[in-house]
Design a protein around this motif. Structure first.
Motif, PDB file in Angstrom:
ATOM      1  N   GLN A 133      51.165  50.608  48.181  1.00  0.00           N
ATOM      2  CA  GLN A 133      51.419  49.572  47.179  1.00  0.00           C
ATOM      3  C   GLN A 133      52.898  49.556  46.826  1.00  0.00           C
ATOM      4  OE1 GLN A 133      48.778  49.447  43.752  1.00  0.00           O
ATOM      5  NE2 GLN A 133      47.200  50.479  44.921  1.00  0.00           N
ATOM      6  N   ARG A 134      53.397  48.335  46.571  1.00  0.00           N
ATOM      7  CA  ARG A 134      54.806  48.218  46.235  1.00  0.00           C
ATOM      8  C   ARG A 134      54.970  48.311  44.720  1.00  0.00           C
ATOM      9  NH1 ARG A 134      55.209  42.809  44.594  1.00  0.00           N
ATOM     10  NH2 ARG A 134      53.488  41.558  45.368  1.00  0.00           N
ATOM     11  N   LEU A 135      56.207  48.505  44.313  1.00  0.00           N
ATOM     12  CA  LEU A 135      56.552  48.484  42.885  1.00  0.00           C
ATOM     13  C   LEU A 135      57.579  47.379  42.652  1.00  0.00           C
ATOM     14  CD1 LEU A 135      56.790  52.325  42.225  1.00  0.00           C
ATOM     15  CD2 LEU A 135      55.199  50.744  41.127  1.00  0.00           C
ATOM     16  N   PRO A 136      57.540  46.638  41.540  1.00  0.00           N
ATOM     17  CA  PRO A 136      56.524  46.762  40.500  1.00  0.00           C
ATOM     18  C   PRO A 136      55.123  46.471  41.056  1.00  0.00           C
ATOM     19  CG  PRO A 136      57.811  44.758  40.197  1.00  0.00           C
ATOM     20  CD  PRO A 136      58.494  45.538  41.269  1.00  0.00           C
ATOM     21  N   ALA A 137      54.133  47.115  40.471  1.00  0.00           N
ATOM     22  CA  ALA A 137      52.764  47.014  40.972  1.00  0.00           C
ATOM     23  C   ALA A 137      52.112  45.724  40.480  1.00  0.00           C
ATOM     24  CB  ALA A 137      51.962  48.217  40.492  1.00  0.00           C
ATOM     25  N   GLU A 138      51.564  44.950  41.415  1.00  0.00           N
ATOM     26  CA  GLU A 138      50.852  43.725  41.033  1.00  0.00           C
ATOM     27  C   GLU A 138      49.487  44.137  40.474  1.00  0.00           C
ATOM     28  OE1 GLU A 138      50.366  40.829  44.123  1.00  0.00           O
ATOM     29  OE2 GLU A 138      49.644  39.308  42.704  1.00  0.00           O
ATOM     30  N   SER A 139      49.304  43.943  39.183  1.00  0.00           N
ATOM     31  CA  SER A 139      48.129  44.468  38.494  1.00  0.00           C
ATOM     32  C   SER A 139      47.210  43.338  38.047  1.00  0.00           C
ATOM     33  CB  SER A 139      48.568  45.270  37.262  1.00  0.00           C
ATOM     34  OG  SER A 139      49.432  46.305  37.667  1.00  0.00           O
ATOM     35  N   SER A 140      45.924  43.533  38.264  1.00  0.00           N
ATOM     36  CA  SER A 140      44.937  42.520  37.883  1.00  0.00           C
ATOM     37  C   SER A 140      44.720  42.494  36.378  1.00  0.00           C
ATOM     38  CB  SER A 140      43.592  42.816  38.556  1.00  0.00           C
ATOM     39  OG  SER A 140      43.670  42.634  39.945  1.00  0.00           O
ATOM     40  N   MET A 141      44.315  41.338  35.885  1.00  0.00           N
ATOM     41  CA  MET A 141      43.824  41.200  34.510  1.00  0.00           C
ATOM     42  C   MET A 141      42.443  40.566  34.615  1.00  0.00           C
ATOM     43  SD  MET A 141      44.285  41.594  31.338  1.00  0.00           S
ATOM     44  CE  MET A 141      43.140  41.177  30.037  1.00  0.00           C
ATOM     45  N   ASN A 142      41.405  41.359  34.294  1.00  0.00           N
ATOM     46  CA  ASN A 142      40.022  40.921  34.498  1.00  0.00           C
ATOM     47  C   ASN A 142      39.269  40.772  33.175  1.00  0.00           C
ATOM     48  OD1 ASN A 142      40.546  41.475  37.283  1.00  0.00           O
ATOM     49  ND2 ASN A 142      40.019  43.615  36.916  1.00  0.00           N
ATOM     50  N   GLN A 143      38.499  39.710  33.083  1.00  0.00           N
ATOM     51  CA  GLN A 143      37.557  39.530  31.978  1.00  0.00           C
ATOM     52  C   GLN A 143      36.145  39.623  32.556  1.00  0.00           C
ATOM     53  OE1 GLN A 143      41.018  39.192  30.818  1.00  0.00           O
ATOM     54  NE2 GLN A 143      40.427  37.715  32.352  1.00  0.00           N
ATOM     55  N   PHE A 144      35.152  39.823  31.706  1.00  0.00           N
ATOM     56  CA  PHE A 144      33.777  39.944  32.196  1.00  0.00           C
ATOM     57  C   PHE A 144      32.862  39.063  31.339  1.00  0.00           C
ATOM     58  CE2 PHE A 144      36.171  43.657  33.373  1.00  0.00           C
ATOM     59  CZ  PHE A 144      35.948  43.677  34.740  1.00  0.00           C
ATOM     60  N   LEU A 145      32.179  38.148  32.014  1.00  0.00           N
ATOM     61  CA  LEU A 145      31.291  37.204  31.333  1.00  0.00           C
ATOM     62  C   LEU A 145      29.863  37.688  31.532  1.00  0.00           C
ATOM     63  CD1 LEU A 145      31.274  34.418  29.848  1.00  0.00           C
ATOM     64  CD2 LEU A 145      30.867  33.388  32.096  1.00  0.00           C
ATOM     65  N   VAL A 146      29.197  37.972  30.423  1.00  0.00           N
ATOM     66  CA  VAL A 146      27.880  38.606  30.467  1.00  0.00           C
ATOM     67  C   VAL A 146      26.825  37.586  30.037  1.00  0.00           C
ATOM     68  CG1 VAL A 146      26.484  40.527  29.589  1.00  0.00           C
ATOM     69  CG2 VAL A 146      28.971  40.811  29.862  1.00  0.00           C
ATOM     70  N   ASN A 147      25.927  37.252  30.955  1.00  0.00           N
ATOM     71  CA  ASN A 147      24.848  36.317  30.634  1.00  0.00           C
ATOM     72  C   ASN A 147      23.543  37.100  30.560  1.00  0.00           C
ATOM     73  OD1 ASN A 147      23.009  34.282  30.376  1.00  0.00           O
ATOM     74  ND2 ASN A 147      23.873  32.996  31.991  1.00  0.00           N
ATOM     75  N   THR A 148      23.048  37.299  29.329  1.00  0.00           N
ATOM     76  CA  THR A 148      21.830  38.094  29.153  1.00  0.00           C
ATOM     77  C   THR A 148      20.570  37.263  29.409  1.00  0.00           C
ATOM     78  OG1 THR A 148      21.514  37.578  26.816  1.00  0.00           O
ATOM     79  CG2 THR A 148      22.999  39.425  27.328  1.00  0.00           C
ATOM     80  N   GLY A 149      20.759  35.970  29.623  1.00  0.00           N
ATOM     81  CA  GLY A 149      19.605  35.076  29.772  1.00  0.00           C
ATOM     82  C   GLY A 149      19.397  34.255  28.518  1.00  0.00           C
ATOM     83  N   SER A 150      19.829  34.813  27.371  1.00  0.00           N
ATOM     84  CA  SER A 150      19.722  34.043  26.130  1.00  0.00           C
ATOM     85  C   SER A 150      21.075  33.920  25.427  1.00  0.00           C
ATOM     86  CB  SER A 150      18.713  34.689  25.180  1.00  0.00           C
ATOM     87  OG  SER A 150      19.082  36.011  24.887  1.00  0.00           O
ATOM     88  N   ARG A 151      22.004  34.834  25.724  1.00  0.00           N
ATOM     89  CA  ARG A 151      23.330  34.790  25.103  1.00  0.00           C
ATOM     90  C   ARG A 151      24.404  34.957  26.169  1.00  0.00           C
ATOM     91  NH1 ARG A 151      23.440  32.876  20.195  1.00  0.00           N
ATOM     92  NH2 ARG A 151      24.984  34.327  19.336  1.00  0.00           N
ATOM     93  N   LEU A 152      25.533  34.248  25.959  1.00  0.00           N
ATOM     94  CA  LEU A 152      26.668  34.340  26.880  1.00  0.00           C
ATOM     95  C   LEU A 152      27.827  35.005  26.138  1.00  0.00           C
ATOM     96  CD1 LEU A 152      27.450  33.497  29.778  1.00  0.00           C
ATOM     97  CD2 LEU A 152      28.341  31.360  28.828  1.00  0.00           C
ATOM     98  N   VAL A 153      28.205  36.193  26.615  1.00  0.00           N
ATOM     99  CA  VAL A 153      29.211  37.022  25.935  1.00  0.00           C
ATOM    100  C   VAL A 153      30.408  37.207  26.857  1.00  0.00           C
ATOM    101  CG1 VAL A 153      29.667  39.273  24.869  1.00  0.00           C
ATOM    102  CG2 VAL A 153      27.358  38.280  24.747  1.00  0.00           C
ATOM    103  N   LEU A 154      31.591  36.879  26.365  1.00  0.00           N
ATOM    104  CA  LEU A 154      32.815  37.066  27.149  1.00  0.00           C
ATOM    105  C   LEU A 154      33.555  38.301  26.632  1.00  0.00           C
ATOM    106  CD1 LEU A 154      34.923  36.055  29.242  1.00  0.00           C
ATOM    107  CD2 LEU A 154      35.954  34.708  27.389  1.00  0.00           C
ATOM    108  N   VAL A 155      33.818  39.252  27.537  1.00  0.00           N
ATOM    109  CA  VAL A 155      34.587  40.446  27.171  1.00  0.00           C
ATOM    110  C   VAL A 155      36.060  40.176  27.491  1.00  0.00           C
ATOM    111  CG1 VAL A 155      34.906  42.919  27.537  1.00  0.00           C
ATOM    112  CG2 VAL A 155      32.607  41.926  27.719  1.00  0.00           C
ATOM    113  N   ASP A 156      36.867  40.029  26.453  1.00  0.00           N
ATOM    114  CA  ASP A 156      38.306  39.750  26.518  1.00  0.00           C
ATOM    115  C   ASP A 156      38.587  38.298  26.930  1.00  0.00           C
ATOM    116  OD1 ASP A 156      39.201  42.201  25.542  1.00  0.00           O
ATOM    117  OD2 ASP A 156      39.272  43.113  27.534  1.00  0.00           O
ATOM    118  N   ALA A 157      39.771  37.820  26.499  1.00  0.00           N
ATOM    119  CA  ALA A 157      40.059  36.391  26.644  1.00  0.00           C
ATOM    120  C   ALA A 157      41.237  36.100  27.559  1.00  0.00           C
ATOM    121  CB  ALA A 157      40.316  35.786  25.259  1.00  0.00           C
ATOM    122  N   GLY A 158      41.841  37.146  28.153  1.00  0.00           N
ATOM    123  CA  GLY A 158      43.004  36.893  29.005  1.00  0.00           C
ATOM    124  C   GLY A 158      44.251  36.633  28.180  1.00  0.00           C
TER     125      GLY A 158
END
Ligand SMILES: [Zn+2]
Length: 334
Positions: free
Chosen positions: A86-111
């Motif tokens: 890997q090179r530097l500066p390191a290209e780093s991901s920014m990930n969010q996680f969308l959770v669908n429980t079947g009845s509720r939709l929950v987003l973890v973090d907003a970017g």
């Protein structure tokens, strides 16, 4: 050479020249296809029992890890990145996680929204590409209030997720909404105060901000687990269904190339160095012992995988999930 032989020879030369000419003119037509650039839409799904979790890419950002990481010399950090190809500066991901429980939709973090420029801020585009709309999100939960996790909550003073309740640990709210802490904080995280004030304002104005204290069930299947250190109210969100588990662990790891092998290496903007290191050690040990999927904000997209003890018994390794084309359950624990 008689006349007939000379004609045959001339035709052969002509056809060779013509052939070469055709080849010469035909070749660039293939080579001229424009390079397309860009990547596939930034989402990836897995199932955790009956719950669907969709990793959403906000994009990537370059981190100068050789100056941001603490606990190894810059030379050792550069060597580790070289070893990891890997090179530097390191290209780093920014990930969010969308959770669908079947009845509720929950987003973890907003970017990050527009805070860090055009390489980030793609969470809503990724969410739409994944088949959802911002209006469908019922709850937005925040692992911690650094700007790369909160900047996308609002745009032009309006809520990005107009129907969502915003849930944040009170310990983080108390810290980041208190201007007295701003001047005392390291320069690298100081902008997070203004970003938080701006991003939260429309949720506060509409009565949609609901702080929580300590371990809390957010919706059935999703619970908050306090993990202070990176920030005072840093929080994990566990997704559990039918005996399977995924832990969205926020910023436990910024530098996968180094920190799994050396959990004591930390990032300059931890609020409490000792607590952040202890939380990382504990998170690695627990994930390795129990075998659930971890979901990291800054692990390489989609940021999903398992943690295992390293072969030599020192430190850990990260094992990214294998690609699944049809959402097969992959969150099986041991
Ligand atoms: Zn972060």
């Amino acid at each position: 050479m008689n006349m007939h032989q000379r004609r045959t020879c001339a035709r052969l030369v002509l056809s060779l020249v013509l052939g070469a000419t055709i080849a010469a003119t035909a070749a660039p037509a293939h080579a001229a296809a424009p390079i397309q650039g860009g990547q596939a839409p930034g989402y990836y799904r897995i199932m955790v029992g009956t719950i669907e979790v969709t990793a959403l890419s906000d994009g990537t950002i370059d981190f100068p890890m050789d100056t941001l990481l603490v606990g190894e010399t810059p030379d050792a950090i550069r060597a580790a990145y070289k070893k990891a190809f890997q090179r530097l500066p390191a290209e780093s991901s920014m990930n969010q996680f969308l959770v669908n429980t079947g009845s509720r939709l929950v987003l973890v973090d907003a970017g990050a929204g527009t805070v860090f420029g055009p390489t980030l801020g793609n969470t809503v585009a990724s969410l739409r590409a994944a088949g959802y709309t911002p209006e469908q999100v019922d709850e937005v939960v925040i692992t911690h209030m650094h700007a790369d996790h909160t900047g996308g909550l609002a745009h032009d003073g309006q809520r990005t997720f107009p129907n969502a309740v915003l849930r944040i640990a009170r310990a983080d709210l108390d810290f980041w909404m208190n201007p007295a802490n701003e001047a005392k904080s390291p320069e690298g995280v100081r902008p997070s105060f203004a970003v938080a004030r701006e991003a939260l304002a429309p949720y506060i104005a509409s009565g949609k901000l609901e702080p929580f204290d300590g371990a809390t069930q957010i919706v059935p299947g999703v619970r908050a687990i306090p993990a202070p250190g990176h920030t005072p109210g840093h929080t994990y969100f566990a997704v559990e269904s039918n005996g399977e588990k995924l832990l969205a662990w926020g910023d436990v790891v910024h530098a996968a190339a180094l920190q799994f092998a050396h959990p004591s290496v930390r990032i300059a903007w931890d609020s409490d160095d000792g607590a952040a290191e202890a939380a990382r050690e504990k998170a690695f040990a627990d994930a390795a012992a129990k075998g659930y999927i971890v979901a990291g904000a800054h692990l390489p997209f989609p940021g999903l995988g398992h943690v295992a003890l390293a072969g030599d018994g020192k430190g850990y390794v990260f094992l990214p999930v294998t690609y699944s084309a049809d959402r097969k359950p992959v969150a099986l624990a041991k």
